[in-house]
Design a protein around this motif. Structure first.
Motif, PDB file in Angstrom:
ATOM      1  N   ARG A  91     -14.190  47.490 -21.101  1.00  0.00           N
ATOM      2  CA  ARG A  91     -14.004  47.330 -22.547  1.00  0.00           C
ATOM      3  C   ARG A  91     -12.608  46.811 -22.879  1.00  0.00           C
ATOM      4  O   ARG A  91     -12.439  45.969 -23.756  1.00  0.00           O
ATOM      5  CB  ARG A  91     -14.259  48.658 -23.265  1.00  0.00           C
ATOM      6  CG  ARG A  91     -15.728  49.010 -23.227  1.00  0.00           C
ATOM      7  CD  ARG A  91     -16.004  50.313 -23.936  1.00  0.00           C
ATOM      8  NE  ARG A  91     -17.385  50.702 -23.728  1.00  0.00           N
ATOM      9  CZ  ARG A  91     -17.945  51.776 -24.264  1.00  0.00           C
ATOM     10  NH1 ARG A  91     -17.231  52.569 -25.033  1.00  0.00           N
ATOM     11  NH2 ARG A  91     -19.205  52.051 -24.034  1.00  0.00           N
ATOM     12  N   LEU A  92     -11.629  47.319 -22.129  1.00  0.00           N
ATOM     13  CA  LEU A  92     -10.248  46.861 -22.343  1.00  0.00           C
ATOM     14  C   LEU A  92     -10.144  45.379 -21.991  1.00  0.00           C
ATOM     15  O   LEU A  92      -9.599  44.573 -22.757  1.00  0.00           O
ATOM     16  CB  LEU A  92      -9.308  47.687 -21.452  1.00  0.00           C
ATOM     17  CG  LEU A  92      -7.824  47.474 -21.726  1.00  0.00           C
ATOM     18  CD1 LEU A  92      -7.468  48.070 -23.094  1.00  0.00           C
ATOM     19  CD2 LEU A  92      -6.971  48.117 -20.629  1.00  0.00           C
TER      20      LEU A  92
ATOM     21  N   SER B 222     -11.676  43.196 -24.566  1.00  0.00           N
ATOM     22  CA  SER B 222     -10.860  43.017 -25.771  1.00  0.00           C
ATOM     23  C   SER B 222      -9.834  41.907 -25.572  1.00  0.00           C
ATOM     24  O   SER B 222      -9.564  41.124 -26.484  1.00  0.00           O
ATOM     25  CB  SER B 222     -10.113  44.298 -26.132  1.00  0.00           C
ATOM     26  OG  SER B 222     -10.900  45.403 -25.870  1.00  0.00           O
ATOM     27  N   THR B 223      -9.262  41.838 -24.366  1.00  0.00           N
ATOM     28  CA  THR B 223      -8.270  40.782 -24.129  1.00  0.00           C
ATOM     29  C   THR B 223      -8.939  39.406 -24.151  1.00  0.00           C
ATOM     30  O   THR B 223      -8.393  38.444 -24.658  1.00  0.00           O
ATOM     31  CB  THR B 223      -7.538  40.975 -22.785  1.00  0.00           C
ATOM     32  OG1 THR B 223      -8.492  40.879 -21.720  1.00  0.00           O
ATOM     33  CG2 THR B 223      -6.838  42.296 -22.713  1.00  0.00           C
TER      34      THR B 223
ATOM     35  N   LEU C  14     -11.595  38.673 -25.849  1.00  0.00           N
ATOM     36  CA  LEU C  14     -11.908  38.400 -27.258  1.00  0.00           C
ATOM     37  C   LEU C  14     -10.678  37.834 -27.972  1.00  0.00           C
ATOM     38  O   LEU C  14     -10.781  36.864 -28.731  1.00  0.00           O
ATOM     39  CB  LEU C  14     -12.389  39.676 -27.954  1.00  0.00           C
ATOM     40  CG  LEU C  14     -12.753  39.483 -29.428  1.00  0.00           C
ATOM     41  CD1 LEU C  14     -13.981  38.588 -29.556  1.00  0.00           C
ATOM     42  CD2 LEU C  14     -13.034  40.823 -30.110  1.00  0.00           C
ATOM     43  N   ALA C  15      -9.505  38.423 -27.667  1.00  0.00           N
ATOM     44  CA  ALA C  15      -8.271  37.912 -28.269  1.00  0.00           C
ATOM     45  C   ALA C  15      -8.079  36.446 -27.878  1.00  0.00           C
ATOM     46  O   ALA C  15      -7.731  35.601 -28.720  1.00  0.00           O
ATOM     47  CB  ALA C  15      -7.083  38.752 -27.809  1.00  0.00           C
TER      48      ALA C  15
ATOM     49  N   TRP D 199     -21.658  46.721 -22.123  1.00  0.00           N
ATOM     50  CA  TRP D 199     -20.846  47.674 -22.883  1.00  0.00           C
ATOM     51  C   TRP D 199     -21.017  49.115 -22.411  1.00  0.00           C
ATOM     52  O   TRP D 199     -20.038  49.804 -22.159  1.00  0.00           O
ATOM     53  CB  TRP D 199     -21.180  47.549 -24.368  1.00  0.00           C
ATOM     54  CG  TRP D 199     -20.090  48.055 -25.242  1.00  0.00           C
ATOM     55  CD1 TRP D 199     -20.128  49.181 -26.007  1.00  0.00           C
ATOM     56  CD2 TRP D 199     -18.802  47.467 -25.445  1.00  0.00           C
ATOM     57  NE1 TRP D 199     -18.942  49.327 -26.674  1.00  0.00           N
ATOM     58  CE2 TRP D 199     -18.101  48.294 -26.347  1.00  0.00           C
ATOM     59  CE3 TRP D 199     -18.156  46.334 -24.942  1.00  0.00           C
ATOM     60  CZ2 TRP D 199     -16.808  48.022 -26.763  1.00  0.00           C
ATOM     61  CZ3 TRP D 199     -16.861  46.057 -25.352  1.00  0.00           C
ATOM     62  CH2 TRP D 199     -16.196  46.890 -26.248  1.00  0.00           C
TER      63      TRP D 199
END
Ligand SMILES: O=c1ccn([C@@H]2O[C@H](COP(=O)(O)OP(=O)(O)O[C@H]3O[C@H](CO)[C@@H](O)[C@H](O)[C@H]3O)[C@@H](O)[C@H]2O)c(=O)[nH]1
Ligand SMILES: [Mn+2]
Length: 597
Positions: A7-8, A11-12, A14-15, A62
């Protein structure tokens, strides 16, 4: 732990995706730049789609669920006679592409399940167009079956013993015959045993009625016919469906599946258990990046070549749950197609089916609204939107390369900080996919091959599926179920074992593949030559990303160049394909961009 790490990581990524979008939105070239403006617009749309699609794929990573069956507990809790009856369905549709001996092996394998035969009366039904002596386990079985197939006639001796088969008379044909039901082994009447004295399950042969004017509904029709027969003969509460090319590899699979159906806490909600599709004939470093995951389940809907998916979705929407069980010892082993054409056609059928579902009232978002969780809706849509990947992918592997050839830069310069999000997203996504492949036991070469197949599928199967779906919606064509061929000629098989890609005959799909490969080769060679001759190597900086992209496309297409220029065997690309793709690529190499972009 692994889930949190993922998940972490996501997120990166996604950024990174958001930054890429930001770059596209803030660096739009002026409209007066013509070709560059158009190319930029298309690329932005493609990246917007890829980003959105990547978000969809998050759903399947997920919060993964891992299942384990404890068959010993099952035996401890239930006496043998308390276990539910199980009927096993094996469908087959065409004796030429699905050799009866293959079907017989599958049937024999499922008859050998470790399950109380006296109680369950496991009903193995064969739905086959030509008769065969399935239960005869003689050493000359193969010859006899093959002679029946070749002559299309049943020997009199079988007719005498098995009267149902006599309905296969001179007047019946493949597409026009009455229902034929023959109980080959009747577990009810007498104790049927094999040569070693083991009790055999009931075995029933069914050829459902076929009339030329009536729609057969493909596999869904077969399964529903089998369900009707099974309700009369055994009425077992559990049904297992095995494709004729998927034999059982573990005699404990029924008990494993029952662990979920009989589970005290969850069983009330569980409608079906699915096993992954694993293949036996896949060689080491398989050139096609098999296996392909699909599903086996029960309950069947018409109107779509993906009867399994649409039925599964409907069951879920009615509040049932399903279990995906992937035990260390594979439950089933099947036949993977071993030629590129077959694989691409199989994927086209799946993609078309998925898109049909997504665009119909059965779409996971419409049908599933408030009935299934958003994550599951997204999970279904990952495959549901396969087809829509075709356009942006085709765009991405042609336009940037053409622009490279014509000196039009579309990505950040090598010195620009904006390059970082692009590089990060690509490197992160591909590393993640490599790690996943390695975890599934693939070699790095297999992963590389799978990337090639990923590209080929997107620009051929997905594209043609999208086009055919549009044609079908306009009423021009009807959808069909093109059976996957289960016979490969021996020379082609040899080539497959050597890791050579099998092209062979003419196909529009091969024209697309060859054209994209040739176009990129031309763009790379001419583009690099141009830069070096006219502008010097320094000017490559503005084109760096496009040069790398083009070079990667060339690298992944290596087997295509081999098939186009080097191979002499019959598995290469036919001259007609090379000629057509050359004719398409030529003008792009000669004409200035402004004329076509
Ligand atoms: O008109 C038909 C067409 C197919 N089949 C049977 O369906 C099965 C699957 O056909 P196959 O040609 O092997 O297709 P695959 O692409 O290998 O099958 C995958 O995709 C199908 C949906 O497209 C699913 O039904 C299968 O379970 C899944 O393994 C085989 O047993 C066929 O005999 C029929 O009974 N009638
Ligand atoms: Mn198959």
């Amino acid at each position: 732990m692994a889930t949190h790490a993922y998940r972490l990581f996501a997120s990166t990524v996604l950024a990174g995706v958001l930054l890429v979008w930001l770059y596209r939105a803030t660096h739009v070239p002026s409209r007066s730049s013509g070709a560059r403006w158009w190319a930029w617009l298309g690329l932005s749309a493609a990246e917007l789609w890829f980003g959105f699609y990547w978000v969809l794929t998050l759903s399947v990573r997920w919060s993964p669920v891992y299942r384990r069956a404890f068959p010993d507990q099952l035996s401890r809790r239930y006496k043998e006679e308390q276990l539910p009856g199980v009927d096993i369905f094996v469908c087959t549709a065409d004796p030429t592409v699905e050799p009866p001996m293959l079907v017989i092996s599958t049937v024999l394998s499922v008859m050998a399940y470790d399950y109380p035969q006296e109680v369950c009366k496991a009903l193995a039904s064969i739905l086959q167009e030509v008769p065969s002596g399935a239960q005869e386990m003689h050493k000359d079985l193969t010859d006899r079956v093959n002679s029946v197939v070749n002559s299309g006639k049943i020997p009199d001796v079988s007719k005498y013993k098995l009267r149902g088969f006599s309905k296969w008379s001179e007047n019946t044909s493949f597409r026009d015959h009455p229902s034929i039901v023959q109980i080959l082994i009747d577990g009810n009447k007498r104790k049927a045993t094999d040569v070693d004295g083991n009790v055999l399950p009931t075995l029933v042969y069914l050829a459902r009625e076929k009339r030329p004017q009536e729609h057969r509904h493909f596999k869904a029709g077969s399964l529903n016919a089998l369900i009707r027969v099974s309700s009369v003969i055994s009425n077992s509460p559990v049904i297992m469906n095995v494709d004729c090319d998927m034999y059982s590899n573990n005699s404990g699979s029924i008990r494993d599946a029952l662990c979920f159906f009989q589970d005290e806490e969850q069983s009330q909600d569980i409608a079906f258990v699915q096993y992954p599709q694993n293949f036996e004939n896949v060689v080491h470093n398989d050139i096609y990046g098999n296996p392909i995951n699909s599903v086996n389940e029960k309950g069947v809907r018409y109107g779509c070549p993906l009867e399994d998916v649409i039925t599964g979705l409907q069951i879920q929407c009615r509040g049932w749950r399903s279990v995906y069980h992937n035990p260390p010892r594979k439950g089933f082993l099947g036949m993977a197609p071993t030629s590129l054409g077959q694989i691409l056609v199989q994927h086209k059928r799946w993609t078309e089916g998925f898109l049909q579902i997504s665009l119909s009232k059965y779409s996971p978002f419409l049908l599933g609204h408030r009935k299934i969780r958003l994550g599951l809706q997204m999970g279904y849509s990952v495959c549901g939107f396969w087809a829509l990947n075709s356009f942006p992918t085709l765009y991405y592997v042609t336009i940037p390369s053409l622009c490279f050839l014509n000196g039009i830069s579309l990505f950040p310069e090598i010195t620009s900080p904006w390059l970082v999000p692009f590089a990060y997203v690509v490197v992160a996504a591909y590393s993640c996919s490599l790690v996943e492949s390695r975890q599934c036991g693939d070699t790095a070469v297999e992963w590389w091959n799978a990337q090639r197949m990923w590209l080929f599928r997107r620009i051929t199967s997905y594209l043609l599926a999208a086009i055919d779906t549009i044609r079908r919606m306009l009423g021009i064509t009807e959808s069909g179920f093109t059976l996957t061929t289960k016979v490969t000629d021996s020379q082609a098989l040899e080539r497959y074992k050597k890791g050579m890609m099998e092209f062979g005959s003419f196909s529009a799909m091969f024209v697309i593949i060859a054209t994209v490969a040739l176009l990129n080769l031309a763009c790379m060679m001419l583009g690099v030559a141009k830069v070096l001759l006219h502008k010097g190597a320094m000017s490559l900086g503005a084109m760096f990303v496009q040069a790398v992209l083009c070079a990667l496309i060339v690298a992944i297409n290596f087997p295509v160049y081999e098939a186009l220029f080097l191979r002499k065997d019959s598995g290469g690309l036919p001259a007609s394909v090379s000629l057509i793709s050359l004719c398409i690529v030529m003008p792009f190499c000669i004409l200035p961009t402004n004329l076509y972009l």
